[in-house]
Design a protein around this motif. Structure first.
Motif, PDB file in Angstrom:
ATOM      1  N   TRP A 182      -8.221  -2.167  -2.305  1.00  0.00           N
ATOM      2  CA  TRP A 182      -7.208  -1.355  -1.624  1.00  0.00           C
ATOM      3  C   TRP A 182      -7.228  -1.675  -0.138  1.00  0.00           C
ATOM      4  O   TRP A 182      -7.699  -0.903   0.682  1.00  0.00           O
ATOM      5  CB  TRP A 182      -7.422   0.127  -1.907  1.00  0.00           C
ATOM      6  N   TRP A 233      -7.705   3.157   4.126  1.00  0.00           N
ATOM      7  CA  TRP A 233      -7.367   4.588   4.121  1.00  0.00           C
ATOM      8  C   TRP A 233      -8.609   5.466   4.189  1.00  0.00           C
ATOM      9  O   TRP A 233      -8.505   6.648   4.499  1.00  0.00           O
ATOM     10  CB  TRP A 233      -6.579   4.923   2.853  1.00  0.00           C
ATOM     11  N   GLN A 243       2.909  12.350  -5.194  1.00  0.00           N
ATOM     12  CA  GLN A 243       2.771  12.305  -3.733  1.00  0.00           C
ATOM     13  C   GLN A 243       3.796  11.340  -3.134  1.00  0.00           C
ATOM     14  O   GLN A 243       4.346  10.490  -3.817  1.00  0.00           O
ATOM     15  CB  GLN A 243       1.368  11.815  -3.346  1.00  0.00           C
ATOM     16  N   GLN A 244       3.931  11.457  -1.827  1.00  0.00           N
ATOM     17  CA  GLN A 244       4.838  10.578  -1.067  1.00  0.00           C
ATOM     18  C   GLN A 244       6.223  10.498  -1.701  1.00  0.00           C
ATOM     19  O   GLN A 244       6.827   9.429  -1.794  1.00  0.00           O
ATOM     20  CB  GLN A 244       4.225   9.179  -0.897  1.00  0.00           C
ATOM     21  N   GLN A 251      -7.944   2.437 -10.900  1.00  0.00           N
ATOM     22  CA  GLN A 251      -7.931   2.363  -9.435  1.00  0.00           C
ATOM     23  C   GLN A 251      -9.287   1.979  -8.874  1.00  0.00           C
ATOM     24  O   GLN A 251      -9.392   1.170  -7.969  1.00  0.00           O
ATOM     25  CB  GLN A 251      -7.458   3.698  -8.847  1.00  0.00           C
ATOM     26  N   GLU A 289      -1.106   8.499 -11.463  1.00  0.00           N
ATOM     27  CA  GLU A 289      -1.881   9.740 -11.291  1.00  0.00           C
ATOM     28  C   GLU A 289      -1.197  10.969 -11.885  1.00  0.00           C
ATOM     29  O   GLU A 289      -1.164  12.022 -11.261  1.00  0.00           O
ATOM     30  CB  GLU A 289      -2.183   9.955  -9.796  1.00  0.00           C
ATOM     31  N   HIS A 338       4.140  -0.852  -6.653  1.00  0.00           N
ATOM     32  CA  HIS A 338       3.411   0.430  -6.646  1.00  0.00           C
ATOM     33  C   HIS A 338       4.228   1.398  -5.836  1.00  0.00           C
ATOM     34  O   HIS A 338       4.413   1.149  -4.656  1.00  0.00           O
ATOM     35  CB  HIS A 338       2.039   0.202  -6.018  1.00  0.00           C
ATOM     36  N   GLU A 373       0.835  -1.199   0.000  1.00  0.00           N
ATOM     37  CA  GLU A 373       0.000   0.000   0.000  1.00  0.00           C
ATOM     38  C   GLU A 373       0.875   1.255   0.000  1.00  0.00           C
ATOM     39  O   GLU A 373       0.518   2.257  -0.599  1.00  0.00           O
ATOM     40  CB  GLU A 373      -0.938   0.010   1.213  1.00  0.00           C
ATOM     41  N   ASN A 374       2.016   1.178   0.669  1.00  0.00           N
ATOM     42  CA  ASN A 374       2.901   2.345   0.748  1.00  0.00           C
ATOM     43  C   ASN A 374       4.386   2.033   0.575  1.00  0.00           C
ATOM     44  O   ASN A 374       5.162   2.931   0.284  1.00  0.00           O
ATOM     45  CB  ASN A 374       2.717   3.041   2.106  1.00  0.00           C
ATOM     46  N   GLU A 381      -7.194  -0.709  -7.264  1.00  0.00           N
ATOM     47  CA  GLU A 381      -7.332  -0.176  -5.899  1.00  0.00           C
ATOM     48  C   GLU A 381      -8.799  -0.121  -5.472  1.00  0.00           C
ATOM     49  O   GLU A 381      -9.209   0.777  -4.725  1.00  0.00           O
ATOM     50  CB  GLU A 381      -6.711   1.229  -5.816  1.00  0.00           C
ATOM     51  N   LYS A 383       6.753   3.083  -2.395  1.00  0.00           N
ATOM     52  CA  LYS A 383       6.684   4.466  -2.870  1.00  0.00           C
ATOM     53  C   LYS A 383       8.016   5.166  -2.586  1.00  0.00           C
ATOM     54  O   LYS A 383       8.728   4.809  -1.631  1.00  0.00           O
ATOM     55  CB  LYS A 383       5.530   5.187  -2.184  1.00  0.00           C
TER      56      LYS A 383
HETATM   57  O1  G3I Z   1       4.622   5.844   7.796  1.00  0.00           O
HETATM   58  C1  G3I Z   1       4.325   7.082   8.424  1.00  0.00           C
HETATM   59  C2  G3I Z   1       4.530   6.995   9.876  1.00  0.00           C
HETATM   60  O2  G3I Z   1       5.888   6.764  10.114  1.00  0.00           O
HETATM   61  C3  G3I Z   1       4.047   8.268  10.516  1.00  0.00           C
HETATM   62  O3  G3I Z   1       4.143   8.166  11.912  1.00  0.00           O
HETATM   63  C4  G3I Z   1       2.622   8.582  10.149  1.00  0.00           C
HETATM   64  C5  G3I Z   1       2.120   9.886  10.704  1.00  0.00           C
HETATM   65  O4  G3I Z   1       1.139  10.448   9.899  1.00  0.00           O
HETATM   66  O5  G3I Z   1       2.532   8.642   8.759  1.00  0.00           O
HETATM   67  C6  G3I Z   1       2.906   7.432   8.140  1.00  0.00           C
HETATM   68  O6  G3I Z   1       2.766   7.572   6.771  1.00  0.00           O
HETATM   69  C7  G3I Z   1       1.458   7.566   6.255  1.00  0.00           C
HETATM   70  C8  G3I Z   1       1.338   6.403   5.309  1.00  0.00           C
HETATM   71  O7  G3I Z   1       0.102   6.434   4.676  1.00  0.00           O
HETATM   72  C9  G3I Z   1       1.488   5.063   6.001  1.00  0.00           C
HETATM   73  O8  G3I Z   1       0.478   4.893   6.922  1.00  0.00           O
HETATM   74  C10 G3I Z   1       1.216   8.863   5.542  1.00  0.00           C
HETATM   75  O9  G3I Z   1       1.193   9.936   6.477  1.00  0.00           O
HETATM   76  C11 G3I Z   1      -0.065   8.802   4.804  1.00  0.00           C
HETATM   77  O10 G3I Z   1      -0.184   9.972   3.990  1.00  0.00           O
HETATM   78  C12 G3I Z   1      -0.085   7.597   3.905  1.00  0.00           C
HETATM   79  O11 G3I Z   1      -1.292   7.563   3.238  1.00  0.00           O
HETATM   80  C13 G3I Z   1      -1.312   6.738   2.091  1.00  0.00           C
HETATM   81  C14 G3I Z   1      -1.577   7.573   0.853  1.00  0.00           C
HETATM   82  O12 G3I Z   1      -1.695   6.746  -0.284  1.00  0.00           O
HETATM   83  C15 G3I Z   1      -0.485   8.587   0.616  1.00  0.00           C
HETATM   84  O13 G3I Z   1      -0.920   9.544  -0.223  1.00  0.00           O
HETATM   85  C16 G3I Z   1      -2.381   5.692   2.271  1.00  0.00           C
HETATM   86  O14 G3I Z   1      -2.008   4.805   3.309  1.00  0.00           O
HETATM   87  C17 G3I Z   1      -2.543   4.906   0.974  1.00  0.00           C
HETATM   88  O15 G3I Z   1      -3.675   4.086   1.095  1.00  0.00           O
HETATM   89  C18 G3I Z   1      -2.751   5.847  -0.193  1.00  0.00           C
HETATM   90  O16 G3I Z   1      -2.815   5.066  -1.360  1.00  0.00           O
HETATM   91  C19 G3I Z   1      -3.089   5.773  -2.571  1.00  0.00           C
HETATM   92  C20 G3I Z   1      -2.366   5.056  -3.689  1.00  0.00           C
HETATM   93  O17 G3I Z   1      -1.003   4.969  -3.395  1.00  0.00           O
HETATM   94  C21 G3I Z   1      -2.578   5.773  -5.007  1.00  0.00           C
HETATM   95  N1  G3I Z   1      -3.972   5.918  -5.290  1.00  0.00           N
HETATM   96  C22 G3I Z   1      -4.771   6.526  -4.238  1.00  0.00           C
HETATM   97  C23 G3I Z   1      -4.578   5.784  -2.926  1.00  0.00           C
HETATM   98  C24 G3I Z   1      -5.455   6.369  -1.861  1.00  0.00           C
HETATM   99  O18 G3I Z   1      -5.103   7.681  -1.583  1.00  0.00           O
END
Ligand code: G3I
Length: 547
Positions: free
Chosen positions: A305, A313, A104-105, A230, A147, A98, A61-62, A260, A65
């Protein structure tokens, strides 16, 4: 008769028609069923067990990235991704990567580094090369670019890899995307390379823009192998144009992966649905999405997803307004959405059942994907030119002849007997050098009422007065027996419930069904009224009668 019963049983066992996990159902069709996964949760037995048993494909999921896997200019953090690969290998699963290029990220050292375009070019080249090479042979497909297209009007996003400052192709359209695909192909020539996006699942302005890019890439030999849809959905999502969108990519020689999928629904503070009926509506969308994918051989993977509502999420993203988006509930129990997926797989088995003998494909001409009692079907294969009969054995073990309509060396068209029981069935084409058979299923899509004019919407039913003076209607059709006992048959005449006297075989004409109902006295003499039949919750066409 005996030989066909034996064949049926053997084929059902071979096909595992009793399968109840998503993985078993997908395996049976040679399909990939996947879920986004978080390796930090593998220590939880219920989580690990669900992901191992329900899925044959995993996607981080992450953890692959940029921001996670490449946290500093000289550091790669492969550990979480490697844990996913190890888990997948232990459990005989594929891993989908992925992603490589996303706005992002991204690691802060990239976005905050004030790099020039040529430095960013080097950074992205090295990133793609290092990550794809590391997972070569372990990750079978990559979302190379994720995206890149904004929503409305669809246009390339202004972002670090494109034009802020970009990798050297700012203002040159999709060239930076093309470059990423070329680098990925060079790093692992065997990995399938995908472009992945949201909000472009059905035919719309955004998917038109992505399609134009895909068409251009195919025409010019850019190494693009597939499109990821997705499918982050809500209950208002309209999937009627999903099939045409999938179809046009396949026509370009591309694969399609559903990457997703989730369907968010409004939830109360305690996490239960605001509207209890929404779980069923959600299931309908899951079934529609999966059934549509399964209709196209080039739609090769269907991924959600996540898998359980325990980890998704959606609640975080919507501040707890929406949730419950996945097939298993927070206790890993199947939701209606899960059951709808099983149903979609089982219905698709009709079209994709592995053949024995010379039959390779069976299709229902009605386009529903179901072999319906009374329906027309085409059987494709080889050596069918001498076919003189098609024998259908249903789940009771009873065999009946289908009515042959057309025979050629490669195709036999026939009409299935109207009185087949729903469920597993065996079709056997005889009369060639030796019988060839295939296991399949039949389902009554809905009861059908006959009309005198053949439109299905016209005049129907005979009015009879019995010896006791009761006026009743005789209706004729298909799809009534075998589905139901009489208590589950409901008939309305002019909107008024009519007591059912009989529902079952017609008796005189082979295969035909009949329903007799008392004609409500209040309606007599009111002219033309509509009649509708409901059998086990399935509603017939509407016919009319003048009374
Ligand atoms: O890993 C850190 C952690 O160390 C920290 O303490 C915490 C505090 O906020 O953040 C953690 O990271 C988060 C990560 O998920 C893991 O949980 C990020 O803040 C958070 O932004 C991230 O969100 C992910 C998101 O993509 C990022 O934009 C979601 O889990 C994930 O489901 C989502 O997936 C995306 C696909 O990659 C692309 N398509 C859309 C989909 C949904 O948005």
């Amino acid at each position: 008769m005996t030989i066909h019963r034996t064949l049926l049983v053997a084929a059902l066992v071979a096909l595992g028609l009793e399968a109840q996990t998503l993985r078993e159902e997908a395996d049976r069709l040679g399909m990939l069923v996947g879920g986004a996964v978080d390796p930090e949760l593998f220590g939880q037995a219920a989580y690990a067990n669900a992901f191992a048993t329900q899925l044959n494909m995993l996607e981080p999921e992450n953890d692959m990235k940029f921001g996670v896997i490449h946290p500093s200019p000289t550091t790669y953090n492969f550990s979480p991704g490697d844990q996913i690969v190890a888990f997948a290998q232990t459990n005989g699963q594929k891993v989908r990567g992925h992603n490589l290029v996303w706005y992002q990220q991204i690691a802060p050292w990239v976005t905050g580094g004030n790099y020039t375009a040529s430095q960013l070019n080097q950074i992205l080249h090295d990133h793609i090369t290092t990550v794809v090479s590391h997972y070569a042979g372990q990750v079978f497909a990559w979302d190379v670019v994720n995206e890149a297209m904004s929503d409305s009007p669809p246009a390339l996003r202004s972002e670090v890899w494109y034009d802020s400052p970009g990798i050297g192709f700012a203002g040159q359209g999709t060239k930076y995307i093309e470059q990423a695909f070329v680098w990925a192909r060079a790093a692992d020539p065997n990995a399938l390379l995908f472009y992945n996006d949201y909000g472009a699942d059905v035919v719309n302005a955004k998917s038109n823009a992505i399609y134009a890019m895909a068409q251009d890439f195919r025409a010019r030999g850019v190494p693009l192998d597939g499109i990821g849809l997705q499918m982050h959905l809500s209950l208002s999502s309209d999937l009627s144009q999903l099939g045409p969108n999938i179809q046009r990519y396949i026509a370009l020689g591309l694969q399609v992966h559903i990457t997703e999928l989730d369907v968010q629904i409004p939830v109360k503070a305690n996490g239960t649905p605001v509207n209890p009926g929404d779980l069923q509506k959600q299931a309908t969308l899951y079934q529609a999405a999966l059934s549509t994918c399964l209709r196209y051989k080039g739609c090769t993977a269907f991924q959600t997803w996540g898998l359980t509502d325990k980890y998704s999420w959606i609640p975080g993203y919507t501040n707890g307004v929406d949730g419950l988006a996945l097939p298993l509930d927070a206790n890993y129990q199947p939701k209606p959405a899960f059951n709808a997926m099983i149903t979609a797989y089982q219905n698709a088995a009709v079209l994709n059942a592995p053949a024995t003998g010379g039959i390779s494909v069976i299709s229902a001409t009605g386009g529903t994907g179901l072999l319906a009692p009374g329906g027309l079907i085409s059987i494709y294969g080889s050596g069918l030119g001498n076919a003189s009969s098609v024998l259908v054995t249903d789940s009771s073990g009873t065999s009946r002849m289908a009515t042959l309509l057309y025979v050629s060396a490669t195709q036999v068209n026939c009409m299935l007997p109207a009185d087949l029981l729903p469920g597993p069935a065996m079709l056997s084409v005889n009369g060639g050098d030796s019988p060839v058979s295939v296991a399949t299923r039949t389902e009554t899509v809905a009861p059908g009422l006959f009309t005198a004019d053949g439109t299905g919407q016209g005049m129907a039913a005979a009015i009879t007065v019995d010896s006791g003076g009761t006026t009743y209607l005789e209706l004729f059709g298909t799809g009534i027996r075998g589905r139901s006992d009489i208590a589950n048959v409901h008939v309305t005449v002019g909107g008024v419930a009519a007591p059912v006297l009989y529902a079952g075989p017609q008796g005189q004409f082979y295969g035909l069904d009949q329903i007799n109902v008392v004609l409500p006295a209040s309606l007599i003499g009111t002219g033309s009224v509509n009649i509708e039949v409901e059998v086990d919750g399935r509603v017939s066409n509407v016919v009319q009668v003048v009374i």
